[in-house]
Design an enzyme around this catalytic site. Sequence first.
Site, PDB file in Angstrom:
ATOM      1  N   SER A 242       3.645  -2.181  -7.296  1.00 49.28           N
ATOM      2  CA  SER A 242       3.906  -1.988  -5.863  1.00 49.28           C
ATOM      3  C   SER A 242       2.654  -1.750  -5.038  1.00 49.28           C
ATOM      4  CB  SER A 242       4.872  -0.821  -5.658  1.00 49.28           C
ATOM      5  OG  SER A 242       6.175  -1.172  -6.057  1.00 49.28           O
TER       6      SER A 242
ATOM      7  N   LYS B  58       2.074  -4.211  -2.383  1.00 47.70           N
ATOM      8  CA  LYS B  58       2.797  -4.127  -1.108  1.00 47.70           C
ATOM      9  C   LYS B  58       1.848  -3.855   0.057  1.00 47.70           C
ATOM     10  CE  LYS B  58       7.438  -2.761  -2.692  1.00 47.70           C
ATOM     11  NZ  LYS B  58       7.602  -2.235  -4.039  1.00 47.70           N
TER      12      LYS B  58
ATOM     13  N   SER C  77       8.652   2.359  -0.543  1.00 49.39           N
ATOM     14  CA  SER C  77       8.332   1.296  -1.499  1.00 49.39           C
ATOM     15  C   SER C  77       9.529   0.390  -1.761  1.00 49.39           C
ATOM     16  CB  SER C  77       7.825   1.888  -2.825  1.00 49.39           C
ATOM     17  OG  SER C  77       7.139   0.921  -3.575  1.00 49.39           O
TER      18      SER C  77
ATOM     19  N   LYS D 169      -0.927   3.768  -1.378  1.00 47.54           N
ATOM     20  CA  LYS D 169       0.272   3.236  -2.031  1.00 47.54           C
ATOM     21  C   LYS D 169       0.232   3.436  -3.537  1.00 47.54           C
ATOM     22  CE  LYS D 169       4.181   1.082  -1.748  1.00 47.54           C
ATOM     23  NZ  LYS D 169       4.590   1.838  -2.966  1.00 47.54           N
TER      24      LYS D 169
END
Length: 390
Positions: A67, A70, A127, A229
Amino acid sequence: MILKNKPISVGSLKRLALVIPVVVSAAFTAPYAHAIETAAKQAYLVDMETGAVLLDKKGNELMPPASMSKLMTATMVFERLKEGSLKLDDTFPVSERAWRKGGSKMFVEVNSRVSVSDLLRGIIVQSGNDACIVVAEALAGSEEEFARNMTEHARTIGLEQSTFANATGWPDPNHLMTPHELAELAEYIIRNFPDYYEIFAEKSFKYGKIKQGNRNPLLYDNGGGDGLKTGHTEESGYGLVGSAERDGRRLILVVNGLENAKSRGREAERLLEWGFREFGNYELFTAGQEVAEARVWLGAKDLVPLAVEKDLTVTMSRKDRRSMQVKLVYNEPIPAPILQGTPVARLVISAPDMDSIEVPLVATENIERPGMFRRVTSAIKYVLFGASAN
């Protein structure tokens, strides 16, 4: 000609040091590559102001980013917002494909419409894989086309190795990034989208009746963390792209391949603390500030003042700072005429445990050639007495 190699004392640097920091160079990354051990399979720590790499463990190795990728999905939205083709209150439809997507979710409702503002928070704070697909389908027609656009945009902003197969970070053999490029992407976001970067520091977001907390451990340790993140899959392990700012100095950290969320948080905090504690940014000279003078051959003046073109700030370990040496290097004497702004010398900054940093020095004024009589007398003096007579 004589190669002039003249030390400049650290005391002189202290008297000359001023206060406007600007990026110069990061020519001294290698000596610190393994300065501290880490349990992370990959780790990369960089000072954002100077570009100095403090820790590099497989920083250019392609890996599954989970993730953490992202960040690129969010960047695609930020770009559209910045250019004005998208607004935060615009809404996108939720397809059944987005609604059914597994993994972490924002919990959007199928056939509903969701604002761009909420979708960004669904991507960054929660997320949400579903939020990523909603954005991808709205901006590119399909997630596959959006992923191709992500890879193309990565190249335009200087990410040469990253390739994207989806908008979510879902495991795919063609979905790969390096720690170095994740750090570059984080810096790109911080520099280019300061208004939207604030979203990364939000600790929770409630959509519908479901409130979810931000998984970034740096937001909760009072160490200056404000982004960016986390990521996790079975293949990649636990990872984090993090950033923290203390006293105007910002570090960006990427770790990946850790065993669990607890070790991810502990290791990220430890490495950032080490970076802030063991290294400092030292402001040496400001743009246009005279650093030294160089002797001139057959010029209307015997000396030409030298200066740096940009403000000079360097990052080094506090131990290295105590033994730092600064030398002026040039071919003596410099023949006239000399044009103002021309690079004619180098400033070489060195310390025992780091690679040398070389910064060009330019002439701060024009030095013309004198009349014939002065040229002849200066040449005779130089032949008889050397550079000291000039």
